[in-house]
Design an enzyme around this catalytic site. Structure first.
Site, PDB file in Angstrom:
ATOM      1  N   GLY A  82     111.850 -39.702 -18.097  1.00 43.12           N
ATOM      2  CA  GLY A  82     113.154 -39.872 -18.721  1.00 43.12           C
ATOM      3  C   GLY A  82     113.195 -41.169 -19.506  1.00 43.12           C
ATOM      4  O   GLY A  82     112.166 -41.716 -19.893  1.00 43.12           O
ATOM      5  N   ARG A  83     114.391 -41.688 -19.723  1.00 42.40           N
ATOM      6  CA  ARG A  83     114.527 -42.921 -20.500  1.00 42.40           C
ATOM      7  C   ARG A  83     114.345 -44.177 -19.659  1.00 42.40           C
ATOM      8  O   ARG A  83     114.093 -45.262 -20.201  1.00 42.40           O
ATOM      9  CB  ARG A  83     115.882 -42.940 -21.211  1.00 42.40           C
ATOM     10  N   GLU A 112     111.524 -46.856 -20.238  1.00 43.49           N
ATOM     11  CA  GLU A 112     111.619 -47.762 -21.391  1.00 43.49           C
ATOM     12  C   GLU A 112     111.982 -49.172 -20.944  1.00 43.49           C
ATOM     13  O   GLU A 112     111.448 -50.144 -21.457  1.00 43.49           O
ATOM     14  CB  GLU A 112     112.700 -47.284 -22.364  1.00 43.49           C
ATOM     15  N   CYS A 114     105.850 -37.410 -17.551  1.00 42.38           N
ATOM     16  CA  CYS A 114     106.602 -37.526 -18.796  1.00 42.38           C
ATOM     17  C   CYS A 114     106.536 -38.946 -19.357  1.00 42.38           C
ATOM     18  O   CYS A 114     105.473 -39.470 -19.633  1.00 42.38           O
ATOM     19  CB  CYS A 114     108.025 -37.046 -18.538  1.00 42.38           C
ATOM     20  N   HIS A 115     107.679 -39.604 -19.507  1.00 43.95           N
ATOM     21  CA  HIS A 115     107.733 -40.963 -20.027  1.00 43.95           C
ATOM     22  C   HIS A 115     107.400 -42.008 -18.957  1.00 43.95           C
ATOM     23  O   HIS A 115     107.275 -43.192 -19.274  1.00 43.95           O
ATOM     24  CB  HIS A 115     109.115 -41.254 -20.618  1.00 43.95           C
ATOM     25  N   TYR A 163     104.303 -37.027 -21.769  1.00 46.96           N
ATOM     26  CA  TYR A 163     105.074 -36.328 -22.792  1.00 46.96           C
ATOM     27  C   TYR A 163     104.390 -36.636 -24.124  1.00 46.96           C
ATOM     28  O   TYR A 163     103.977 -37.775 -24.362  1.00 46.96           O
ATOM     29  CB  TYR A 163     106.535 -36.803 -22.779  1.00 46.96           C
TER      30      TYR A 163
END
Length: 191
Positions: A87-88, A91, A117-118, A137
């Site tokens: 997900g985010r 970051e 993923c992320h 991802y």
């Protein structure tokens, strides 16, 4: 009983937090879900990412996920494995020095690590993918390459294993992602 550290954060992908956390608890592991600057009982907001025919995933509000352990109480040496949700959240989680130190510990000690993923963005920021084969991802693929890893372009419902590292592109791979992580953890499941 083996203990797993589960790293998540605000606007993590809903399924990539809820499902692995529940699956790992279901098979009997003690799973500590944590987020920097949050304590046991605090929540993280999740986001639902879906593939609906656009050029990238869509994002919708998810659930609030309650953390069951305080980040400040984490001692990496007390855990047998690490799982990083996507997900985010990655970051900003990758900007936290303690997160990076925790990840480095797991690689230095050759303990099982699963990232989806992320979540792989945290691995690239920690400098632990050089010479490793892994997936992520697809939009994170260039980061893997720039960090010295060998990006594996696999189907969204597959997982890739390189030694103690299990990675997957996204939540459609949960059955294979978790099954492979359980193997790396040394689990024996009989049906």
């Amino acid at each position: 009983m083996k203990k797993i550290l589960f790293l998540t954060g605000d606007f993590t992908e809903d399924y990539e937090t809820m499902v692995p956390f529940q699956m790992l608890e279901m098979v009997g592991y003690t799973v500590h879900a944590v987020c920097p600057d949050k304590k046991k009982g605090d929540t993280v907001k999740t986001a639902i990412h879906d593939f609906e025919g656009d050029q990238t995933y869509t994002e919708k509000p998810g659930h609030n996920f309650a953390l069951n352990y305080s980040f400040d109480d984490v001692k990496a040496e007390q855990y047998d494995g690490l799982v990083i949700a996507g997900g985010r959240a990655p970051e900003y989680l990758r900007l936290n020095k303690q997160v990076i130190d925790i990840v480095k510990h797991f690689f230095t000690e050759n303990k099982p690590v699963a990232a989806i993923c992320h979540g792989i963005q945290i691995l690239t920021a920690a400098g632990v993918v050089k010479g490793r084969k892994l997936t992520a991802y697809p939009a994170v693929g260039p980061e893997v390459t720039l960090a010295g890893g060998e990006y594996q372009n696999i189907a969204v419902d597959e997982a890739y294993v390189d030694g103690n590292l299990v990675t997957s592109p996204a939540w459609p791979a949960h059955p294979k992602f978790i099954a492979e992580f359980l193997k790396v953890m040394g689990a024996k499941i009989q049906i």
